[in-house]
Motif scaffolding. Sequence first.
Motif, PDB file in Angstrom:
ATOM      1  N   THR A   3       0.974  -0.950   0.015  1.00 19.60           N
ATOM      2  CA  THR A   3       0.058  -0.111   0.098  1.00 19.60           C
ATOM      3  C   THR A   3       0.619   1.366  -0.057  1.00 19.60           C
ATOM      4  O   THR A   3       1.830   1.494   0.544  1.00 19.60           O
ATOM      5  CB  THR A   3      -0.944  -0.075   1.148  1.00 19.60           C
ATOM      6  OG1 THR A   3      -0.390  -0.027   2.466  1.00 19.60           O
ATOM      7  CG2 THR A   3      -1.971  -1.106   1.127  1.00 19.60           C
ATOM      8  N   ALA A  21      -1.446   7.224 -11.023  1.00 20.55           N
ATOM      9  CA  ALA A  21      -2.776   6.781 -11.674  1.00 20.55           C
ATOM     10  C   ALA A  21      -2.628   6.378 -12.947  1.00 20.55           C
ATOM     11  O   ALA A  21      -3.422   5.370 -13.408  1.00 20.55           O
ATOM     12  CB  ALA A  21      -3.862   8.015 -11.535  1.00 20.55           C
ATOM     13  N   GLY A  24      -2.008   2.776 -13.254  1.00 23.39           N
ATOM     14  CA  GLY A  24      -2.879   2.018 -12.447  1.00 23.39           C
ATOM     15  C   GLY A  24      -2.402   1.626 -11.132  1.00 23.39           C
ATOM     16  O   GLY A  24      -2.759   0.432 -10.408  1.00 23.39           O
ATOM     17  N   ARG A  26      -2.458   1.996  -7.182  1.00 21.98           N
ATOM     18  CA  ARG A  26      -3.326   2.581  -6.134  1.00 21.98           C
ATOM     19  C   ARG A  26      -2.421   3.326  -4.832  1.00 21.98           C
ATOM     20  O   ARG A  26      -1.227   2.999  -4.556  1.00 21.98           O
ATOM     21  CB  ARG A  26      -4.105   1.572  -5.218  1.00 21.98           C
ATOM     22  CG  ARG A  26      -5.097   0.681  -6.380  1.00 21.98           C
ATOM     23  CD  ARG A  26      -6.024  -0.322  -5.457  1.00 21.98           C
ATOM     24  NE  ARG A  26      -7.118  -0.692  -6.627  1.00 21.98           N
ATOM     25  CZ  ARG A  26      -8.016  -0.202  -6.936  1.00 21.98           C
ATOM     26  NH1 ARG A  26      -8.239   0.955  -6.416  1.00 21.98           N
ATOM     27  NH2 ARG A  26      -9.080  -0.850  -7.900  1.00 21.98           N
ATOM     28  N   THR A  48      -8.117   4.604  -8.759  1.00 20.39           N
ATOM     29  CA  THR A  48      -7.034   4.072  -7.971  1.00 20.39           C
ATOM     30  C   THR A  48      -6.640   5.190  -7.096  1.00 20.39           C
ATOM     31  O   THR A  48      -5.637   4.709  -6.254  1.00 20.39           O
ATOM     32  CB  THR A  48      -5.737   3.896  -9.209  1.00 20.39           C
ATOM     33  OG1 THR A  48      -5.376   4.975  -9.897  1.00 20.39           O
ATOM     34  CG2 THR A  48      -6.308   2.731 -10.245  1.00 20.39           C
ATOM     35  N   THR A  50      -7.180   7.680  -3.853  1.00 18.39           N
ATOM     36  CA  THR A  50      -8.322   7.652  -2.915  1.00 18.39           C
ATOM     37  C   THR A  50      -7.786   8.955  -2.059  1.00 18.39           C
ATOM     38  O   THR A  50      -6.623   9.190  -1.896  1.00 18.39           O
ATOM     39  CB  THR A  50      -8.764   6.685  -2.342  1.00 18.39           C
ATOM     40  OG1 THR A  50      -7.665   6.215  -1.371  1.00 18.39           O
ATOM     41  CG2 THR A  50      -9.480   5.575  -3.058  1.00 18.39           C
TER      42      THR A  50
END
Length: 216
Positions: A3, A21, A24, A26, A48, A50
């Motif tokens: 992450t 982004a 792709g 995240r 992707t 947030t």
Amino acid sequence: MTTIGIIGSGALGSNVARALAKAGIRATISNSRGPTSLSALIEETGPTITAGTVEEAASADVVLIALRWVDLKQVLSKLPAWNNRIIIDGTNPVEFLDSQSPDANDSANPLAAYGIKAIDLGNQYSSALVQDLVPGARVVKAFNHLGVEVLAEPQASGGQRVQFYSGDDSAAKGEVRKILETAGYFPVDLGTLEVGGRLASLPFGPLAAINFIKIQ
């Protein structure tokens, strides 16, 4: 899956988010004003990326610090233990000047025309000071040597934009290299933080602001 969090949504954080982004990847981006202030960026970048709180972004496995130098201590001192997670130090020891301030017209400041002033760190290198603010983290220097306006485009002129990185932990550097490669940059390892950080840090590093393209 690793992450990724981004603390800071100015030009640096936003343009890195745009690059991620496009590939792709995240990530959660944050700022001091809260997630709702990032709605336009999130709409632009797509699903992707947030928006989250600073604490949410800081809880990721790999966290990009995309803050102004003067804000580092205030923001980072409020965050919980890093527990061996990876910090990407994207900062540079410069102060952004108010155009009306005396510093903005200081003839002794060679950077006044660019609206910035170098911060005197003595004999320290910048990532050593960042490391002190994130105890328990593994620090890798990256995303700091290029003009922020080009970071959103890892591929340019038929090749890949070179992204320098450095660090003292080989496993942490390997994780950051994977992110850089996946995003489309061409990563170049400059060695340790003390060596590589000094080479690539703005404003006076010899490799700072040099925009290399690796042609295919």
